[in-house]
Design a protein around this motif. Structure first.
Motif, PDB file in Angstrom:
ATOM      1  N   SER A 246       0.839  -1.206   0.000  1.00 39.78           N
ATOM      2  CA  SER A 246       0.000   0.000   0.000  1.00 39.78           C
ATOM      3  C   SER A 246       0.874   1.257   0.000  1.00 39.78           C
ATOM      4  O   SER A 246       1.994   1.249   0.515  1.00 39.78           O
ATOM      5  N   PHE A 247       0.333   2.312  -0.578  1.00 40.68           N
ATOM      6  CA  PHE A 247       1.074   3.572  -0.630  1.00 40.68           C
ATOM      7  C   PHE A 247       0.901   4.351   0.678  1.00 40.68           C
ATOM      8  O   PHE A 247      -0.191   4.397   1.256  1.00 40.68           O
ATOM      9  N   SER A 248       1.995   4.937   1.118  1.00 39.74           N
ATOM     10  CA  SER A 248       1.978   5.777   2.316  1.00 39.74           C
ATOM     11  C   SER A 248       2.866   6.989   2.044  1.00 39.74           C
ATOM     12  O   SER A 248       4.094   6.885   2.057  1.00 39.74           O
ATOM     13  N   PHE A 249       2.231   8.107   1.764  1.00 41.38           N
ATOM     14  CA  PHE A 249       3.008   9.313   1.448  1.00 41.38           C
ATOM     15  C   PHE A 249       2.188  10.553   1.801  1.00 41.38           C
ATOM     16  O   PHE A 249       0.976  10.488   1.977  1.00 41.38           O
ATOM     17  N   HIS A 250       2.878  11.675   1.888  1.00 42.83           N
ATOM     18  CA  HIS A 250       2.252  12.978   2.002  1.00 42.83           C
ATOM     19  C   HIS A 250       2.544  13.743   0.725  1.00 42.83           C
ATOM     20  O   HIS A 250       3.644  13.620   0.164  1.00 42.83           O
ATOM     21  N   LEU A 251       1.588  14.507   0.256  1.00 40.53           N
ATOM     22  CA  LEU A 251       1.835  15.363  -0.893  1.00 40.53           C
ATOM     23  C   LEU A 251       2.524  16.631  -0.383  1.00 40.53           C
ATOM     24  O   LEU A 251       1.949  17.418   0.374  1.00 40.53           O
ATOM     25  N   ASP A 252       3.766  16.792  -0.763  1.00 35.40           N
ATOM     26  CA  ASP A 252       4.620  17.861  -0.234  1.00 35.40           C
ATOM     27  C   ASP A 252       4.715  19.032  -1.208  1.00 35.40           C
ATOM     28  O   ASP A 252       4.708  18.840  -2.430  1.00 35.40           O
ATOM     29  N   HIS A 253       4.802  20.234  -0.658  1.00 37.37           N
ATOM     30  CA  HIS A 253       5.093  21.423  -1.460  1.00 37.37           C
ATOM     31  C   HIS A 253       6.611  21.512  -1.609  1.00 37.37           C
ATOM     32  O   HIS A 253       7.322  21.705  -0.624  1.00 37.37           O
ATOM     33  N   PHE A 254       7.110  21.356  -2.828  1.00 46.70           N
ATOM     34  CA  PHE A 254       8.554  21.379  -3.074  1.00 46.70           C
ATOM     35  C   PHE A 254       9.153  22.664  -2.497  1.00 46.70           C
ATOM     36  O   PHE A 254      10.124  22.633  -1.738  1.00 46.70           O
ATOM     37  N   LEU A 255       8.593  23.805  -2.866  1.00 41.00           N
ATOM     38  CA  LEU A 255       8.863  25.059  -2.159  1.00 41.00           C
ATOM     39  C   LEU A 255       7.692  25.261  -1.208  1.00 41.00           C
ATOM     40  O   LEU A 255       6.541  25.120  -1.605  1.00 41.00           O
ATOM     41  N   ARG A 282      10.985  24.298   5.274  1.00 39.17           N
ATOM     42  CA  ARG A 282      12.367  24.552   4.867  1.00 39.17           C
ATOM     43  C   ARG A 282      12.530  24.433   3.345  1.00 39.17           C
ATOM     44  O   ARG A 282      11.733  23.811   2.673  1.00 39.17           O
ATOM     45  N   ILE A 283      13.599  25.033   2.861  1.00 36.98           N
ATOM     46  CA  ILE A 283      13.850  25.112   1.422  1.00 36.98           C
ATOM     47  C   ILE A 283      14.853  24.045   0.995  1.00 36.98           C
ATOM     48  O   ILE A 283      15.975  23.995   1.511  1.00 36.98           O
ATOM     49  N   PRO A 284      14.487  23.170   0.053  1.00 37.43           N
ATOM     50  CA  PRO A 284      15.443  22.174  -0.436  1.00 37.43           C
ATOM     51  C   PRO A 284      16.511  22.824  -1.318  1.00 37.43           C
ATOM     52  O   PRO A 284      16.307  23.928  -1.835  1.00 37.43           O
ATOM     53  N   GLN A 285      17.628  22.142  -1.470  1.00 37.49           N
ATOM     54  CA  GLN A 285      18.671  22.603  -2.382  1.00 37.49           C
ATOM     55  C   GLN A 285      18.188  22.314  -3.800  1.00 37.49           C
ATOM     56  O   GLN A 285      18.272  21.181  -4.282  1.00 37.49           O
ATOM     57  N   VAL A 286      17.683  23.343  -4.480  1.00 38.09           N
ATOM     58  CA  VAL A 286      17.017  23.137  -5.760  1.00 38.09           C
ATOM     59  C   VAL A 286      17.943  22.471  -6.779  1.00 38.09           C
ATOM     60  O   VAL A 286      17.543  21.517  -7.457  1.00 38.09           O
ATOM     61  N   ASP A 287      19.185  22.940  -6.893  1.00 34.28           N
ATOM     62  CA  ASP A 287      20.060  22.366  -7.919  1.00 34.28           C
ATOM     63  C   ASP A 287      20.396  20.902  -7.633  1.00 34.28           C
ATOM     64  O   ASP A 287      20.757  20.154  -8.543  1.00 34.28           O
ATOM     65  N   ARG A 365      18.817  17.691   3.974  1.00 38.46           N
ATOM     66  CA  ARG A 365      18.224  16.408   3.659  1.00 38.46           C
ATOM     67  C   ARG A 365      18.979  15.268   4.340  1.00 38.46           C
ATOM     68  O   ARG A 365      18.385  14.273   4.769  1.00 38.46           O
ATOM     69  N   VAL A 366      20.308  15.376   4.460  1.00 38.88           N
ATOM     70  CA  VAL A 366      21.111  14.320   5.092  1.00 38.88           C
ATOM     71  C   VAL A 366      20.726  14.157   6.550  1.00 38.88           C
ATOM     72  O   VAL A 366      20.501  13.041   7.052  1.00 38.88           O
ATOM     73  N   MET A 367      20.609  15.283   7.258  1.00 40.29           N
ATOM     74  CA  MET A 367      20.213  15.240   8.662  1.00 40.29           C
ATOM     75  C   MET A 367      18.794  14.694   8.807  1.00 40.29           C
ATOM     76  O   MET A 367      18.490  13.956   9.725  1.00 40.29           O
ATOM     77  N   ALA A 368      17.922  15.072   7.869  1.00 37.89           N
ATOM     78  CA  ALA A 368      16.537  14.615   7.913  1.00 37.89           C
ATOM     79  C   ALA A 368      16.456  13.092   7.762  1.00 37.89           C
ATOM     80  O   ALA A 368      15.723  12.407   8.462  1.00 37.89           O
TER      81      ALA A 368
END
Length: 374
Positions: A246-255, A282-287, A365-368
């Motif tokens: 089964s799928f288990s996810f949240h729909l996330d806002h990239f920004l 928080r803001i992901p590293q876009v590149d 992301r690494v710490m997360a």
């Protein structure tokens, strides 16, 4: 753009037309917050025919602070380097006399200010209240007091705050509340646009109610693709499928939503539930992640475009892609990888820089991932 005077409702109230002049040459947020607070307070009162309405300075100032709190603290809007209201907000935080955080709304701020103890109130009155009352009540009346017409000063909305305001004015503000509030917010947004270039959703940041739309429809739009595409991980490499399949996810806002202020499909991506919680605003590293994100969006579009029967929901989402990227979705689905990544980078990296300049934190992301493993 319409002339400000054209937006002021006609009235038999003498001097009402001069409301269109109150925000001319405005260099601080004071006047906007002052007028918006008066409007809200008048709208909340029961008027007695022919009887003047009395508003107190403390309740107006408290509401001004509350109205400034959400855009400056939650949404990190810049009111201007020399803006005194921002300085007062920072002073209020440094005094440590109220327990507030960036997520608090207007009502929470009002409750906190109304519950100050005597020693706390003394600091508040000296450091916050007095500076805010020094000039704005008089400066707001400049269209009337500075007029060459001898009687204009007698037609102003008030003589001195704390003294009775005329019944005709109070009735006029109540009856035209929505129009006048829209006028004030329009002018305030224009003031802020000059100080917050490239920031989306300014009006929503000024009048945020705390309500957010449901993600159920875009979630189903994604779910059908994930099932048919047999997708097992999110763009960060974390699992989105349970051991039972089964799928288990949240729909996330990239920004983050608190930056973009919308749920448009081009900024949404299915993410591991725990990872999404750690990412938060928080803001992901876009590149670092734009390749995975762009290719995932392309595959999502390709899947839905191949369906024989197109639903209205799909057409609605296609329009969002086309408006944002400036090309048809059929072009997006056939675009070579290098061109696709360049297009996504050109759209998302300027917004990334703006969000970071506004004070949004960088997501590690690494710490997360390490915290999920623990």
């Amino acid at each position: 753009m319409p002339d400000a005077g054209d937006m002021i409702p006609l009235s038999d109230v003498a001097g009402a037309v001069k409301l269109g002049q109150v925000f001319r040459r405005t260099t601080s947020s004071y006047k906007f917050l002052w007028f918006l607070s008066i409007l809200d307070l008048v709208a909340s009162r029961d008027l007695q025919i022919g009887k003047a309405l009395r508003l107190s300075m403390p309740e107006i100032v408290a509401l001004m602070i509350a109205k400034a709190w959400v855009p400056t603290q939650r949404f990190r809007l810049n009111f201007g380097h020399w803006d005194k209201m921002t300085q007062r907000i920072e002073e209020l935080k440094s005094l440590k006399i109220v327990r507030l955080d960036a997520a608090d709304d207007e009502h929470s701020v009002i409750r906190a200010l109304n519950s100050l103890k005597s020693d706390q109130k003394a600091k508040y009155l000296e450091e916050i209240y007095k500076p805010l009352t020094r000039y704005v009540p008089q400066h707001f009346l400049s269209p009337w007091s500075g007029s060459a017409e001898k009687d204009d000063a007698n037609w102003a909305p008030y003589r001195r705050v704390g003294h009775s305001d005329s019944y005709p004015w109070a009735q006029y503000l109540q009856e035209n509340y929505q129009v006048l509030k829209g006028f004030a917010l329009w002018k305030f947004a224009g003031y802020l646009e000059d100080r917050n270039t490239n920031v989306p959703g300014l009006n929503q940041r000024l009048e945020f109610t705390g309500a957010r739309g449901s993600l159920s429809v875009p979630t189903e739009f994604w779910r059908s693709y994930l099932i048919n595409g047999k997708v097992k991980t999110d763009i960060y490499g974390e699992p989105i499928v349970e051991s039972d399949g089964s799928f288990s996810f949240h729909l996330d806002h990239f920004l983050p939503w608190h930056f973009v202020m919308h749920d448009q499909i081009w900024n949404l991506s299915p993410v591991n539930s725990n990872l999404n919680s750690s990412k938060s605003d928080r803001i992901p590293q876009v590149d670092q992640f734009i390749r995975q994100f762009a290719l995932q969006q392309q595959k999502l579009l390709h899947f839905h475009l191949q369906r024989e029967q197109q639903e209205k929901t799909e057409e609605y989402f296609y329009a969002q892609y086309e408006n944002f990227f400036g090309c048809e979705v059929s072009v997006l689905t056939e675009m070579p990888e290098t061109s696709l990544i360049t297009l996504f980078s050109d759209r998302f990296q300027p917004m990334e820089r703006t969000a970071l300049n506004m004070g949004f934190e960088r997501w590690d992301r690494v710490m997360a991932t390490a915290s999920i493993g623990n």
